[in-house]
Scaffold this motif. Structure first.
Motif, mmCIF file in Angstrom:
data_model
loop_
_atom_site.group_PDB
_atom_site.id
_atom_site.type_symbol
_atom_site.label_atom_id
_atom_site.label_comp_id
_atom_site.label_asym_id
_atom_site.label_seq_id
_atom_site.Cartn_x
_atom_site.Cartn_y
_atom_site.Cartn_z
ATOM 1 N N GLY A 261 0.480 2.070 7.005
ATOM 2 C CA GLY A 261 0.812 2.072 5.586
ATOM 3 C C GLY A 261 0.721 3.429 4.922
ATOM 4 O O GLY A 261 1.032 3.563 3.739
ATOM 5 N N ASN A 262 0.291 4.444 5.653
ATOM 6 C CA ASN A 262 0.213 5.795 5.093
ATOM 7 C C ASN A 262 1.607 6.404 5.017
ATOM 8 O O ASN A 262 2.522 5.972 5.711
ATOM 9 C CB ASN A 262 -0.707 6.664 5.942
ATOM 10 C CG ASN A 262 -2.141 6.188 5.873
ATOM 11 O OD1 ASN A 262 -2.628 5.783 4.822
ATOM 12 N ND2 ASN A 262 -2.821 6.197 7.010
ATOM 13 N N LYS B 210 0.841 -1.202 0.000
ATOM 14 C CA LYS B 210 0.000 0.000 0.000
ATOM 15 C C LYS B 210 0.879 1.257 0.000
ATOM 16 O O LYS B 210 0.616 2.215 -0.727
ATOM 17 C CB LYS B 210 -0.916 -0.003 1.228
ATOM 18 C CG LYS B 210 -1.684 1.284 1.437
ATOM 19 C CD LYS B 210 -2.442 1.283 2.750
ATOM 20 C CE LYS B 210 -3.076 2.638 3.014
ATOM 21 N NZ LYS B 210 -3.744 2.708 4.307
ATOM 22 N N SER B 211 1.920 1.228 0.790
ATOM 23 C CA SER B 211 2.831 2.371 0.891
ATOM 24 C C SER B 211 3.610 2.572 -0.404
ATOM 25 O O SER B 211 3.830 3.706 -0.835
ATOM 26 C CB SER B 211 3.807 2.175 2.050
ATOM 27 O OG SER B 211 3.105 1.924 3.233
ATOM 28 N N LYS C 217 2.593 1.903 -3.360
ATOM 29 C CA LYS C 217 1.661 2.508 -4.307
ATOM 30 C C LYS C 217 1.473 3.995 -4.013
ATOM 31 O O LYS C 217 1.486 4.828 -4.931
ATOM 32 C CB LYS C 217 0.315 1.791 -4.284
ATOM 33 C CG LYS C 217 -0.671 2.368 -5.285
ATOM 34 C CD LYS C 217 -1.873 1.498 -5.466
ATOM 35 C CE LYS C 217 -2.928 2.040 -6.379
ATOM 36 N NZ LYS C 217 -2.675 3.163 -7.203
ATOM 37 N N LEU C 218 1.311 4.343 -2.734
ATOM 38 C CA LEU C 218 1.160 5.754 -2.356
ATOM 39 C C LEU C 218 2.390 6.567 -2.741
ATOM 40 O O LEU C 218 2.274 7.694 -3.222
ATOM 41 C CB LEU C 218 0.884 5.884 -0.863
ATOM 42 C CG LEU C 218 -0.499 5.437 -0.372
ATOM 43 C CD1 LEU C 218 -0.546 5.410 1.153
ATOM 44 C CD2 LEU C 218 -1.565 6.372 -0.918
#
Length: 168
Positions: free
Chosen positions: A159-160, A105-106, A108-109
């Protein structure tokens, strides 16, 4: 010579001899681990806690700053750094890891938010929650560069990502 001077010198000698004897005992007890102190101000408490927590550590190099005491070392073939505050409390460890080790997720961000940047180094920080329960137990710090800028982003345990520091 003055009697007071002789007594003072005898006390100094005994102190040095005791310290030297203690150092030999510590060296023998740890199996002869290589230790390099870049500062003689590493506290005894921190050294003892470090030896208990990282009994198999090799090539230990200590650094003391105005904010913390840190040990760079190798354990199980992995280079790590352990941090302690000046009061002797264990704060956590860091180690360099691969970019693929951070959550998908990270990744991708980061790809979406920093399109023209390339990930260089990734450091994982494992915090001691007993000292501060308000911080994430695991944080990743990703160094991102492009032709004009360099930034350090923090990946939270959820994951941010957040900008941690503008490097250049």
């Amino acid at each position: 010579m003055d009697l007071k001077f002789k007594i003072t010198m005898k006390k100094i000698f005994l102190t040095i001899a005791t310290a030297a004897l203690f150092s030999i005992n510590v060296f023998a007890a740890d199996g002869g681990k290589k230790t390099t102190e870049t500062s003689a101000n590493v506290s005894y408490t921190v050294q003892q806690e470090f030896n208990a927590d990282f009994a198999t550590a090799q090539n230990v190099a200590w650094t003391v700053t105005k904010n913390c005491q840190k040990a760079d070392f190798i354990v199980d073939g992995v280079k790590k750094t352990a941090f302690y505050n000046l009061a002797g409390d264990f704060l956590g460890t860091t180690q360099v890891i691969g970019y693929n080790a951070i959550p998908a997720k990270s990744q991708k961000l980061i790809a979406d938010s920093y399109k023209d940047y390339v990930a260089n180094n990734v450091i994982v920080y494992q915090a001691n929650e007993a000292i501060n329960s308000d911080i994430d137990p695991t944080s990743y710090f990703v160094d991102l560069k492009n032709s004009k800028h360099e930034v350090l982003v923090r990946v939270t345990s959820s994951g941010n990502i957040e900008l941690f520091k503008q490097v250049k």
